[in-house]
Design a protein around this motif. Structure first.
Motif, PDB file in Angstrom:
ATOM      1  N   VAL A 274     -60.266  84.792 -69.784  1.00  0.00           N
ATOM      2  CA  VAL A 274     -60.325  86.197 -69.479  1.00  0.00           C
ATOM      3  C   VAL A 274     -58.898  86.357 -68.865  1.00  0.00           C
ATOM      4  O   VAL A 274     -58.387  87.479 -69.139  1.00  0.00           O
ATOM      5  N   ARG A 275     -58.250  85.426 -68.257  1.00  0.00           N
ATOM      6  CA  ARG A 275     -56.911  85.480 -67.389  1.00  0.00           C
ATOM      7  C   ARG A 275     -56.176  85.692 -68.861  1.00  0.00           C
ATOM      8  O   ARG A 275     -55.190  86.266 -68.903  1.00  0.00           O
ATOM      9  N   LEU A 276     -56.243  84.999 -69.731  1.00  0.00           N
ATOM     10  CA  LEU A 276     -55.266  84.894 -70.835  1.00  0.00           C
ATOM     11  C   LEU A 276     -55.459  86.254 -71.643  1.00  0.00           C
ATOM     12  O   LEU A 276     -54.327  86.747 -71.948  1.00  0.00           O
ATOM     13  N   ALA A 277     -56.412  86.788 -71.932  1.00  0.00           N
ATOM     14  CA  ALA A 277     -56.671  87.942 -72.729  1.00  0.00           C
ATOM     15  C   ALA A 277     -56.304  89.106 -71.820  1.00  0.00           C
ATOM     16  O   ALA A 277     -55.510  90.168 -72.497  1.00  0.00           O
ATOM     17  N   ASP A 278     -56.186  89.248 -70.536  1.00  0.00           N
ATOM     18  CA  ASP A 278     -55.765  90.375 -69.574  1.00  0.00           C
ATOM     19  C   ASP A 278     -54.229  90.616 -69.982  1.00  0.00           C
ATOM     20  O   ASP A 278     -54.016  91.727 -69.891  1.00  0.00           O
ATOM     21  N   ARG A 279     -53.622  89.790 -70.037  1.00  0.00           N
ATOM     22  CA  ARG A 279     -52.163  89.784 -70.803  1.00  0.00           C
ATOM     23  C   ARG A 279     -51.857  90.746 -72.050  1.00  0.00           C
ATOM     24  O   ARG A 279     -51.144  91.750 -72.055  1.00  0.00           O
ATOM     25  N   PHE A 280     -52.843  90.467 -72.789  1.00  0.00           N
ATOM     26  CA  PHE A 280     -52.685  91.351 -73.897  1.00  0.00           C
ATOM     27  C   PHE A 280     -53.341  92.573 -73.863  1.00  0.00           C
ATOM     28  O   PHE A 280     -52.826  93.517 -74.555  1.00  0.00           O
ATOM     29  N   ILE A 281     -54.429  92.792 -72.992  1.00  0.00           N
ATOM     30  CA  ILE A 281     -54.920  94.113 -72.770  1.00  0.00           C
ATOM     31  C   ILE A 281     -53.959  95.325 -72.365  1.00  0.00           C
ATOM     32  O   ILE A 281     -53.629  96.179 -72.389  1.00  0.00           O
ATOM     33  N   GLN A 282     -53.035  94.266 -71.095  1.00  0.00           N
ATOM     34  CA  GLN A 282     -52.099  95.060 -70.456  1.00  0.00           C
ATOM     35  C   GLN A 282     -51.021  95.685 -71.380  1.00  0.00           C
ATOM     36  O   GLN A 282     -50.551  96.628 -71.197  1.00  0.00           O
ATOM     37  N   ALA A 283     -50.778  94.789 -72.530  1.00  0.00           N
ATOM     38  CA  ALA A 283     -49.803  95.153 -73.391  1.00  0.00           C
ATOM     39  C   ALA A 283     -50.278  96.323 -74.493  1.00  0.00           C
ATOM     40  O   ALA A 283     -49.560  96.620 -75.475  1.00  0.00           O
TER      41      ALA A 283
END
Length: 416
Positions: A274-283
């Motif tokens: 979840v934390r790893l994916a959040d960075r991609f989502i924000q980008a």
């Protein structure tokens, strides 16, 4: 009536005989003249490029492709600088690779020689026109260029400028030829020019490369198509995994060494996905994933086998949660294109297995796949990234544009 393709290939073949006699100094002088000519002719080049951009906008070309097509003063200067960098690279032609004496007194040498006439088939970016010409000419080859129709005005003007520059040097201007016929038939004709072209190198999207590989009778060096993976193992450090995966996807999504699928060990996924994916989502990355991924990430869309087999070159990424290293290896074997693959792990045994068992041109342990590049590998410019296994594999610098010759010296020996 002789076609444009055959006529220009014949001119390039005639020029190749002269190219084979040039010294390194003569080749470098010609490249420097070409670099200077690009700078002095940049206004005309940018004017021609504006016609391509206007046509592209009228045809609904995407902003990302228009950006790849666009030239300005800084970009022309960078292209010219690329030629100067090629000048600074060692000339592989004439390099003695091995030598040995036979019991009968024959002395045998193996040396690098030019391939001859190289056909380049590529898509929108006009910088490839100059890069390909520079690399081929430095290695004593003639080159027949067939760029995409989207950049025809830019390529026409660039080649005009380069050929004019060669007129002031020992290098024959006919060593550079541009096929201006934008019909696909011109590509198909190039693919059959055995006896005139010694090799064809396609550089572009999967469909272009597939067409060349499936239809050429001329030898082909296959390049480019990159469905690249990053496997985050159970023992991976979160900060390292996040930095590597993000760089592999987001730093430049449109290139062949960018990551398309992130494979995540189930133990790591439960703790960190979840934390790893959040960075991609924000980008702004659109995420698609397996059932376990979508159960953990509400924003992820279901991924299909078609998705896993797609080179997006866009802000789209697949995520697949896997049970172990074997499952990751199986996925890469099924969907990879033998380009660049990465494992992020603190487990030395798993890293060793991944490095040795993955069949790809470049395999990474704890580093981004974005490093698969001639400049990053220290080769200077590159003609492309080969995903085949014959002659050249991985980033292709100057040595990949040469063949070899055996030189045999005797004093009257005959075979009994």
């Amino acid at each position: 009536m002789t076609s444009e393709v055959r006529q220009k290939a014949a001119l390039a073949q005639d020029a190749a005989a002269i190219m084979n006699r040039l010294t390194t100094e003569q080749k470098n002088t010609a490249l420097l003249h070409m670099a200077d000519a690009l700078l002095s002719g940049q206004a005309a080049i940018i004017e021609a490029n504006a016609l391509d951009l206007q046509r592209g906008r009228e045809q609904g070309t995407s902003p990302s492709l228009l950006d790849r097509l666009a030239l300005n003063g800084d970009r022309v200067a960078a292209i010219a600088e690329g030629l100067r960098q090629i000048v600074g690279l060692p000339d592989p032609v004439g390099e003695l690779l091995e030598h040995f004496d036979r019991p009968n007194g024959l002395k045998v040498e193996k040396v690098r020689v030019p391939i001859g006439v190289i056909g380049m088939i590529y898509e929108a970016r006009p910088n490839v026109t100059v890069d390909a010409a520079g690399l081929c000419l430095k290695t004593g080859n003639s080159v027949v260029l067939r760029g995409g129709s989207a950049a025809i005005e830019s390529n026409r003007k660039i080649v005009e400028v380069l050929k004019a520059a060669l007129g002031e040097t020992a290098m024959p201007a006919d060593a550079i030829q541009l096929i201006e016929d934008s019909d696909r038939a011109s590509v198909n004709e190039m693919l059959k020019l055995n006896g005139l072209l010694d090799v064809v190198i396609p550089r572009g999207g999967a469909s272009l490369i597939r067409n060349v590989v499936e239809n050429a009778t001329v030898p082909v060096i296959e390049t480019g198509a990159g469905i690249c993976h990053t496997f985050v193992d159970a023992s991976a450090d979160f900060d390292m995994a996040s930095a590597i995966a993000f760089n592999a996807k987001v730093q430049r999504p449109s290139v062949c060494n960018s990551m398309e699928t992130l494979l995540v060990h189930e133990a790591f996924a439960e703790k960190h996905l979840v934390r790893l994916a959040d960075r991609f989502i924000q980008a702004g990355i659109e995420l698609r994933g397996c059932e376990r991924t979508t159960s953990l990430l509400a924003s992820a869309k279901p991924a299909t086998d078609e998705d896993y087999g797609t080179e997006y070159n866009d802000y789209i990424m697949n995520i697949r949660v896997v049970s172990d290293l074997d499952a990751a290896l199986d996925h890469i074997s099924r969907f990879g294109t033998k380009h660049s693959e990465c494992i992020v792990t603190g487990n030395a045994q798993n890293a060793d297995r991944f490095i040795h068992e993955v069949d790809a041109a470049a395999v990474y342990h704890n580093a981004s796949t974005r490093f698969t590049d001639g400049f990053e590998f220290g080769f200077g410019a590159e003609i492309g990234i080969s995903t085949q296994k014959l002659h050249a594999r991985g980033p292709m610098g100057l040595p990949a544009l040469t063949s070899t010759k055996y030189r045999v010296f005797g004093n009257g020996q005959i075979r009994g």
